[in-house]
Design a protein around this motif. Sequence first.
Motif, PDB file in Angstrom:
ATOM      1  N   ASN A 108      14.669 -32.360 -23.178  1.00  0.00           N
ATOM      2  CA  ASN A 108      13.976 -32.095 -21.920  1.00  0.00           C
ATOM      3  C   ASN A 108      14.889 -31.481 -20.863  1.00  0.00           C
ATOM      4  OD1 ASN A 108      11.603 -33.105 -22.974  1.00  0.00           O
ATOM      5  ND2 ASN A 108      12.018 -35.194 -22.267  1.00  0.00           N
ATOM      6  N   GLU A 109      16.211 -31.596 -21.103  1.00  0.00           N
ATOM      7  CA  GLU A 109      17.158 -31.067 -20.126  1.00  0.00           C
ATOM      8  C   GLU A 109      17.651 -29.676 -20.508  1.00  0.00           C
ATOM      9  OE1 GLU A 109      20.114 -34.045 -18.908  1.00  0.00           O
ATOM     10  OE2 GLU A 109      19.014 -35.467 -20.153  1.00  0.00           O
ATOM     11  N   CYS A 110      17.133 -29.136 -21.615  1.00  0.00           N
ATOM     12  CA  CYS A 110      17.568 -27.819 -22.087  1.00  0.00           C
ATOM     13  C   CYS A 110      16.587 -26.750 -21.636  1.00  0.00           C
ATOM     14  CB  CYS A 110      17.646 -27.797 -23.622  1.00  0.00           C
ATOM     15  SG  CYS A 110      18.806 -28.985 -24.312  1.00  0.00           S
ATOM     16  N   ALA A 111      17.143 -25.561 -21.427  1.00  0.00           N
ATOM     17  CA  ALA A 111      16.288 -24.422 -21.104  1.00  0.00           C
ATOM     18  C   ALA A 111      15.504 -23.971 -22.327  1.00  0.00           C
ATOM     19  CB  ALA A 111      17.145 -23.272 -20.567  1.00  0.00           C
ATOM     20  N   ASN A 112      16.039 -24.207 -23.500  1.00  0.00           N
ATOM     21  CA  ASN A 112      15.413 -23.779 -24.748  1.00  0.00           C
ATOM     22  C   ASN A 112      14.411 -24.844 -25.202  1.00  0.00           C
ATOM     23  OD1 ASN A 112      14.850 -23.178 -27.508  1.00  0.00           O
ATOM     24  ND2 ASN A 112      16.765 -22.018 -27.624  1.00  0.00           N
ATOM     25  N   LYS A 113      13.143 -24.440 -25.424  1.00  0.00           N
ATOM     26  CA  LYS A 113      12.109 -25.376 -25.841  1.00  0.00           C
ATOM     27  C   LYS A 113      11.696 -25.161 -27.302  1.00  0.00           C
ATOM     28  CE  LYS A 113      11.817 -27.294 -21.810  1.00  0.00           C
ATOM     29  NZ  LYS A 113      12.313 -28.682 -21.612  1.00  0.00           N
ATOM     30  N   GLU A 142       1.301 -26.589 -28.658  1.00  0.00           N
ATOM     31  CA  GLU A 142       0.046 -26.381 -27.934  1.00  0.00           C
ATOM     32  C   GLU A 142       0.310 -25.866 -26.524  1.00  0.00           C
ATOM     33  OE1 GLU A 142      -1.953 -30.112 -28.105  1.00  0.00           O
ATOM     34  OE2 GLU A 142      -2.945 -29.689 -30.024  1.00  0.00           O
ATOM     35  N   GLN A 143       1.381 -26.430 -25.891  1.00  0.00           N
ATOM     36  CA  GLN A 143       1.713 -25.999 -24.532  1.00  0.00           C
ATOM     37  C   GLN A 143       2.213 -24.567 -24.496  1.00  0.00           C
ATOM     38  OE1 GLN A 143       4.572 -28.822 -23.133  1.00  0.00           O
ATOM     39  NE2 GLN A 143       3.089 -30.489 -22.879  1.00  0.00           N
ATOM     40  N   VAL A 144       3.080 -24.206 -25.421  1.00  0.00           N
ATOM     41  CA  VAL A 144       3.750 -22.910 -25.381  1.00  0.00           C
ATOM     42  C   VAL A 144       2.931 -21.817 -26.068  1.00  0.00           C
ATOM     43  CG1 VAL A 144       5.825 -21.645 -26.075  1.00  0.00           C
ATOM     44  CG2 VAL A 144       6.016 -24.020 -25.285  1.00  0.00           C
ATOM     45  N   LEU A 145       2.342 -22.133 -27.250  1.00  0.00           N
ATOM     46  CA  LEU A 145       1.697 -21.107 -28.067  1.00  0.00           C
ATOM     47  C   LEU A 145       0.169 -21.121 -27.973  1.00  0.00           C
ATOM     48  CD1 LEU A 145       3.889 -21.603 -31.272  1.00  0.00           C
ATOM     49  CD2 LEU A 145       4.195 -19.892 -29.472  1.00  0.00           C
ATOM     50  N   GLY A 146      -0.375 -22.254 -27.583  1.00  0.00           N
ATOM     51  CA  GLY A 146      -1.834 -22.363 -27.561  1.00  0.00           C
ATOM     52  C   GLY A 146      -2.337 -23.134 -28.768  1.00  0.00           C
ATOM     53  N   LYS A 147      -3.563 -23.671 -28.654  1.00  0.00           N
ATOM     54  CA  LYS A 147      -4.081 -24.552 -29.689  1.00  0.00           C
ATOM     55  C   LYS A 147      -4.428 -23.839 -30.984  1.00  0.00           C
ATOM     56  CE  LYS A 147      -5.855 -28.287 -26.793  1.00  0.00           C
ATOM     57  NZ  LYS A 147      -7.010 -29.175 -26.502  1.00  0.00           N
ATOM     58  N   GLU A 148      -4.692 -22.517 -30.918  1.00  0.00           N
ATOM     59  CA  GLU A 148      -5.140 -21.824 -32.119  1.00  0.00           C
ATOM     60  C   GLU A 148      -4.054 -20.957 -32.750  1.00  0.00           C
ATOM     61  OE1 GLU A 148      -8.750 -19.757 -31.400  1.00  0.00           O
ATOM     62  OE2 GLU A 148      -9.920 -21.572 -30.984  1.00  0.00           O
ATOM     63  N   HIS A 149      -2.839 -21.093 -32.272  1.00  0.00           N
ATOM     64  CA  HIS A 149      -1.743 -20.317 -32.863  1.00  0.00           C
ATOM     65  C   HIS A 149      -1.455 -20.850 -34.274  1.00  0.00           C
ATOM     66  CE1 HIS A 149       2.269 -18.622 -33.501  1.00  0.00           C
ATOM     67  NE2 HIS A 149       1.969 -17.749 -32.543  1.00  0.00           N
ATOM     68  N   PRO A 150      -1.149 -19.979 -35.229  1.00  0.00           N
ATOM     69  CA  PRO A 150      -0.875 -20.451 -36.600  1.00  0.00           C
ATOM     70  C   PRO A 150       0.207 -21.531 -36.668  1.00  0.00           C
ATOM     71  CG  PRO A 150      -1.156 -18.079 -36.590  1.00  0.00           C
ATOM     72  CD  PRO A 150      -1.194 -18.505 -35.151  1.00  0.00           C
ATOM     73  N   THR A 205       0.892 -23.720 -34.354  1.00  0.00           N
ATOM     74  CA  THR A 205       0.281 -24.947 -33.839  1.00  0.00           C
ATOM     75  C   THR A 205      -0.556 -25.600 -34.930  1.00  0.00           C
ATOM     76  OG1 THR A 205       0.208 -23.989 -31.620  1.00  0.00           O
ATOM     77  CG2 THR A 205      -1.145 -25.938 -32.026  1.00  0.00           C
ATOM     78  N   LEU A 206      -1.312 -24.771 -35.649  1.00  0.00           N
ATOM     79  CA  LEU A 206      -2.123 -25.302 -36.739  1.00  0.00           C
ATOM     80  C   LEU A 206      -1.245 -25.896 -37.843  1.00  0.00           C
ATOM     81  CD1 LEU A 206      -4.819 -22.481 -36.973  1.00  0.00           C
ATOM     82  CD2 LEU A 206      -4.860 -24.607 -35.649  1.00  0.00           C
ATOM     83  N   GLY A 207      -0.078 -25.248 -38.071  1.00  0.00           N
ATOM     84  CA  GLY A 207       0.868 -25.821 -39.033  1.00  0.00           C
ATOM     85  C   GLY A 207       1.372 -27.177 -38.581  1.00  0.00           C
ATOM     86  N   GLY A 208       1.587 -27.333 -37.279  1.00  0.00           N
ATOM     87  CA  GLY A 208       2.006 -28.621 -36.744  1.00  0.00           C
ATOM     88  C   GLY A 208       0.943 -29.691 -36.927  1.00  0.00           C
ATOM     89  N   MET A 209      -0.331 -29.319 -36.743  1.00  0.00           N
ATOM     90  CA  MET A 209      -1.432 -30.256 -36.968  1.00  0.00           C
ATOM     91  C   MET A 209      -1.451 -30.697 -38.427  1.00  0.00           C
ATOM     92  SD  MET A 209      -4.511 -28.439 -34.785  1.00  0.00           S
ATOM     93  CE  MET A 209      -5.690 -29.689 -35.274  1.00  0.00           C
ATOM     94  N   ASN A 210      -1.299 -29.732 -39.332  1.00  0.00           N
ATOM     95  CA  ASN A 210      -1.308 -30.046 -40.755  1.00  0.00           C
ATOM     96  C   ASN A 210      -0.173 -31.014 -41.119  1.00  0.00           C
ATOM     97  OD1 ASN A 210      -2.224 -29.291 -43.645  1.00  0.00           O
ATOM     98  ND2 ASN A 210      -0.018 -28.888 -43.676  1.00  0.00           N
ATOM     99  N   ASN A 211       1.037 -30.755 -40.591  1.00  0.00           N
ATOM    100  CA  ASN A 211       2.192 -31.612 -40.900  1.00  0.00           C
ATOM    101  C   ASN A 211       1.986 -33.035 -40.385  1.00  0.00           C
ATOM    102  OD1 ASN A 211       3.529 -29.464 -42.106  1.00  0.00           O
ATOM    103  ND2 ASN A 211       4.550 -28.863 -40.201  1.00  0.00           N
TER     104      ASN A 211
END
Length: 816
Positions: A636-641, A674-682, A684-690
């Motif tokens: 949370n303290e890094c510029a890189n997310k 979801e915050q950075v790419l959006g809920k329908e980004h591939p 993000t969907l991969g994250g849901m699957n994992n």
Amino acid sequence: MLPEAVPNARIMRFGYESAWYGTDGDDPKKTVVADVAEMLLKELELHRRDITWPIIFIAHSYGGLVLMQALRRSFDHPNKWSNTFYHTAGLVFFGTPFRGRAGLTLEKIVEAVAQNHPDYKMYPETMALSVEENPHLQDVVKRYTETRIRHPVPLCCFYETQPSPIGKTLQNPEVKDGYLVPEAAACLDTSIGVARHPLQRNHYNLQKFPGSSDMGYRVVKDEIVLMVNSARKYLRGYSNVTQDRPFIVPFGRNENFVGRESVLQQLLERIPPSTNKDDCQRSALEGLGGIGKTQVALEAAYKIREKHPDCSVFWVPAVDATSFENAYRDIGRRLGVKGVDDDKADVKTLVNAALSQESAGSWLMIVDNADDLKLFADATLSDYLPFNRNSSILFTTRNHGVAAWLDIPQKDITTITEMNNDEGTKLLRIGLKENQMRDAESTGRLLEFLANLPLAIKQASAYLARTGMSPLRYLQYCQSSDETTIKLLSKNFEDRSRYRNTNNPVATTWLISFNHISRDYPLAARYLRFISYLAEKDIPVSILPPGESELETDEAIGILKGYAFIMERNEPDSFDVHRLVRLATRNWLQTNGEWQEWATNVFQRLTKKYPFPKHENRAIWMRYLPHGQAVLQLRNECANKATGLLFNVAESYFVLSKYNEAEQMHRQILELREQVLGKEHPKTLGGMNNLALILRRQGKYEEAEQMHRQTLELRERVLGRENPDTLASMNNLALVLKSQGKYEEAEQMHRQELELSERVLGKENPDTLTSMNNLANALDSQGKYEEAEQMHRQTLELRERVLGKENPSTLRSKRT
């Protein structure tokens, strides 16, 4: 005659008052053996010129029991008696009553002698007849025999074949032959490797010979000469046997270790496994961070290895659960514990069971840095501490609550405090020139300023050795530092519970060293900054940003070692950083406004270096895991997310079957995407699957099903029904349906997914073959065995042709 037979031996004689039985009612049963044994050991301490020389003992009658008691006492307390037991290379007993004569109590002997010989003194030769009725003397023989089985030193027993005058006066049928200590009583069991020889003498003259030509003397002489000639070979052979005992300590011996004699003495009397034969004893070494607990424990470990060569030593860091488990895995590998390298092995349980077995032998475990009570209470690491009556566990901790929670009695807790002036001076002197130590007053003032804290003294000594500066000048630098900076550094210490009592002089010493390293050794300073974001133990050199050349990298690491900011391990490619150094460096970065910049740098480096976890690269990611975990705490303290590091660490926990940790991290990944790419980004969907996969592994089937359905719906809309990721979601949803017993729906989903996979990927694609296998399993679950069999056969045939007969998937098909 003996000096002539063994001219290279140093011969010592030990005598004691043997007319020990008086008329004042004193009970001699224990005091004679114990007190005289103590006297014998003390005399050896006084007169042995070289304690490494082998010893051969020759004892007559009751003196043999005294010798047994002395040897057992030396075995139990080796550091107190110069390791006498382990330097004994031969034993010769003349008529020692290992067993007495049945039916003869001490009272009967006294009565018989008083009636027939009123003026006769009660010598131990006569008292020896009462061994059978004397539990204490029986115990002396028993306890030595136990050690004899484990340490079979060459041993010879001589026994009498002529009666003694006093024997017949006892008027007892058991001694009507007149023998005081015949063969049955004077010889230990031959099954434990004991030679026995008769001598044509009575008990009182058993060890006396008229000359060198006497036949009995020649037999005795030959045995003694044989023992003398083979003494050193025996000791070397025993050393070779015992040197294979595991000594798993990640640090070399500190040759510059000074002082701490009283603390070491307490430990060495307490921690040898033989101290308490009825329990796996626990001891603790506690004190302030930086006070030197680890160094004292390290020296104790090497001393235990010297004085107890048959004792294994294991070093287990308890910085966190991962370092604890890694140490257990190293122990398991050394002991050859089966299954310890399996991906899903419960390493702690396996090693705990192995060390708890009697076959593990004698061992000492040092659990270092046991500071976090939650690891032992909430994380239940204490459940994996082995119990073995041949063993001992020493904890080092700065938290007395840990020792109390582990149920360690106060008498078994050693508290280590600051050094005294003499010890501090010796430590400061190491590596310095004589002209640097001439000003005793300034040296004393510097030690006082450093509060005689070993870590602070080592920092000062390293700096003085490097620069040639005088202690007075160094003290002036300390006293001229910015007071505000000192207070900030001190405040940071006080705000962190683990270092609440850290005082200003330590912080001041480090601040000076930080500034000088930054000025003179830029790469070393960068490495120190970088290291402060990592975990404290086993930092691989490969994780550091490379210098312009390997030489420059080695020089920078060498500088940090010279200041004792990092400690070299046995492995040449890794090192440790002291916890206080790490904390002080972080404070330094925050004070200089560099905190976020370096947090981002380290995060990016770890993201690049941390590999996706596979079995083939397990050795790498297991070493990186504690450091990846530490860096993620700063995310949370890094510029890189970016989520790459978070994903690889989460997958590491997944491979280790630590699903709770993996679930938490995958939830964070999904939230970030979801915050950075959006809920329908591939992605993000991969994250849901994992995340859904993790939930299924935990048995959270309903939540997993819901998430898989949501993922499948979105993938169909975003990627299309025939996209490979969409097909994977269909397969995963079918699997979680099957896990819930929804077999028909699972079958229908598998059939749809298989049909699409054959059309999109082809019938021989490995993913298509997996779909066939999963459908066959779903059929099998419903009792549709013929169709399931047909599909399994088809899958096996295709896998053999496409993947090969020895592919793991093919082998699984064969078993199915």
